[in-house]
Scaffold this active site. Structure first.
Site, PDB file in Angstrom:
ATOM      1  N   LYS A   1       0.557  -3.749   6.251  1.00 22.83           N
ATOM      2  CA  LYS A   1       1.239  -3.630   4.961  1.00 22.83           C
ATOM      3  C   LYS A   1       2.707  -3.197   5.151  1.00 22.83           C
ATOM      4  O   LYS A   1       3.583  -3.595   4.379  1.00 22.83           O
ATOM      5  CB  LYS A   1       0.504  -2.641   4.054  1.00 22.83           C
ATOM      6  CG  LYS A   1      -0.836  -3.168   3.550  1.00 22.83           C
ATOM      7  CD  LYS A   1      -0.677  -4.351   2.611  1.00 22.83           C
ATOM      8  CE  LYS A   1      -1.968  -4.697   1.902  1.00 22.83           C
ATOM      9  NZ  LYS A   1      -1.813  -5.788   0.915  1.00 22.83           N
TER      10      LYS A   1
ATOM     11  N   TYR B   1      -4.597  -1.648   8.980  1.00 24.36           N
ATOM     12  CA  TYR B   1      -4.294  -1.979   7.588  1.00 24.36           C
ATOM     13  C   TYR B   1      -2.887  -1.532   7.208  1.00 24.36           C
ATOM     14  O   TYR B   1      -2.077  -2.327   6.711  1.00 24.36           O
ATOM     15  CB  TYR B   1      -5.317  -1.318   6.661  1.00 24.36           C
ATOM     16  CG  TYR B   1      -5.004  -1.469   5.190  1.00 24.36           C
ATOM     17  CD1 TYR B   1      -5.248  -2.665   4.528  1.00 24.36           C
ATOM     18  CD2 TYR B   1      -4.465  -0.405   4.456  1.00 24.36           C
ATOM     19  CE1 TYR B   1      -4.960  -2.811   3.168  1.00 24.36           C
ATOM     20  CE2 TYR B   1      -4.178  -0.542   3.102  1.00 24.36           C
ATOM     21  CZ  TYR B   1      -4.424  -1.745   2.468  1.00 24.36           C
ATOM     22  OH  TYR B   1      -4.142  -1.885   1.129  1.00 24.36           O
TER      23      TYR B   1
ATOM     24  N   SER C   1       0.831  -1.208   0.000  1.00 19.34           N
ATOM     25  CA  SER C   1       0.000   0.000   0.000  1.00 19.34           C
ATOM     26  C   SER C   1       0.861   1.252   0.000  1.00 19.34           C
ATOM     27  O   SER C   1       1.945   1.280   0.603  1.00 19.34           O
ATOM     28  CB  SER C   1      -0.898   0.002   1.240  1.00 19.34           C
ATOM     29  OG  SER C   1      -1.504   1.267   1.432  1.00 19.34           O
TER      30      SER C   1
END
Length: 265
Positions: free
Chosen positions: A186, A182, A149
């Site tokens: 990542k 999240y 990401s």
């Protein structure tokens, strides 16, 4: 046994994964593409759709069931690929998910969301990779890709230009404006990539994290909301990943790469 490169993509029935599928089947190069999905029916439906959209493709495309949260599913997929193809040339670890909004909506506790974020994005991806490495090592040009990401960069947390880095007002509770489980999972994936790049150096495996950019996929708020926030066409991510598969970023192995640049650590 076909000489066409054998490519396995996880989470490929939707989002960026399916855009990668479309980019590959649209390529003049011939591939044997395994479209991985948690649901074999959804994977088969995606295969059918891709074949309808690209009827003249040089590649062969088939569905495979793989759920990276399920060790038995990963092992079964490994046995299937090993038996049918005996090797794997490219593994694209695309499957991933964002659960921070589930905390905000009350559908998950913080512990549930954080554990699931790491289980899907990091732990499951690690186990998937570890399981399939023996097949990659049978390839003459093995490639290992992790889809990360743009929010995972530690360096860029210092930039207030990114909406996820906005500083909230003083006081408690804070208004939720970020997605910490999240993005931290990542960031963990980026370190995982560095470990695999180190471990597989002498084996000649080319390893990258791919940062496809902010694209209008179903991740988080969904395609429409993401597009309103300035997200780009997911097809851009598919083409970028295809280019990496086809050797256009071989000078940047071991890095987190963006289209046209490298992402800071």
């Amino acid at each position: 046994m076909s000489n066409a490169p054998i490519i396995l993509i996880t989470g490929a029935n939707t989002g960026i994964g399916f855009e990668v599928i479309k980019a590959l089947v649209d390529s003049p190069n011939a591939y044997t593409i395994l479209l991985g999905g948690r649901s074999i029916q959804k994977a088969k439906d995606a295969v059918k759709l891709a074949k309808e959209q690209f009827p003249n493709s040089q590649s062969t495309l088939s569905a495979i069931q793989v759920d990276i949260e399920d060790d038995a599913s990963i092992s079964k997929a490994f046995e299937e690929v090993s038996t049918k193809y005996e090797r794997l040339d490219v593994l694209i670890n695309n499957a991933g998910a964002l659960f921070d909004f589930e905390i905000q909506s009350g559908r998950m506790t913080m512990r549930e969301a954080w554990n699931k974020s790491w289980n899907v994005n990091t732990t499951g991806t690690q186990i998937m990779t570890h399981t399939f490495v023996p097949l990659l090592l049978k390839s003459s040009d093995p490639r290992l890709l992790f889809v990360t990401s743009g929010t995972s960069s530690l360096t860029e947390t210092e930039s207030s230009d990114m909406w996820v880095n906005k500083v909230p007002a003083k006081g408690w509770p804070k208004q939720a404006i970020s997605m910490p489980s999240y993005r931290s999972s990542k960031t963990g994936m980026n370190m995982m990539m560095r470990e695999w790049a180190r471990v597989l150096t002498e084996d000649g495996v080319k390893v990258w994290c791919i940062s496809p950019g902010f694209l209008a996929t179903g991740l988080g708020a969904g395609p429409a909301a993401n597009k309103e926030m300035g997200a780009g066409d997911p097809a851009l991510g598919g083409k970028f990943i295809k280019d990496v598969v086809e050797g256009k970023r071989d000078q940047d192995v071991g890095k987190v790469i963006r289209s046209g640049s490298n992402q800071p650590w």
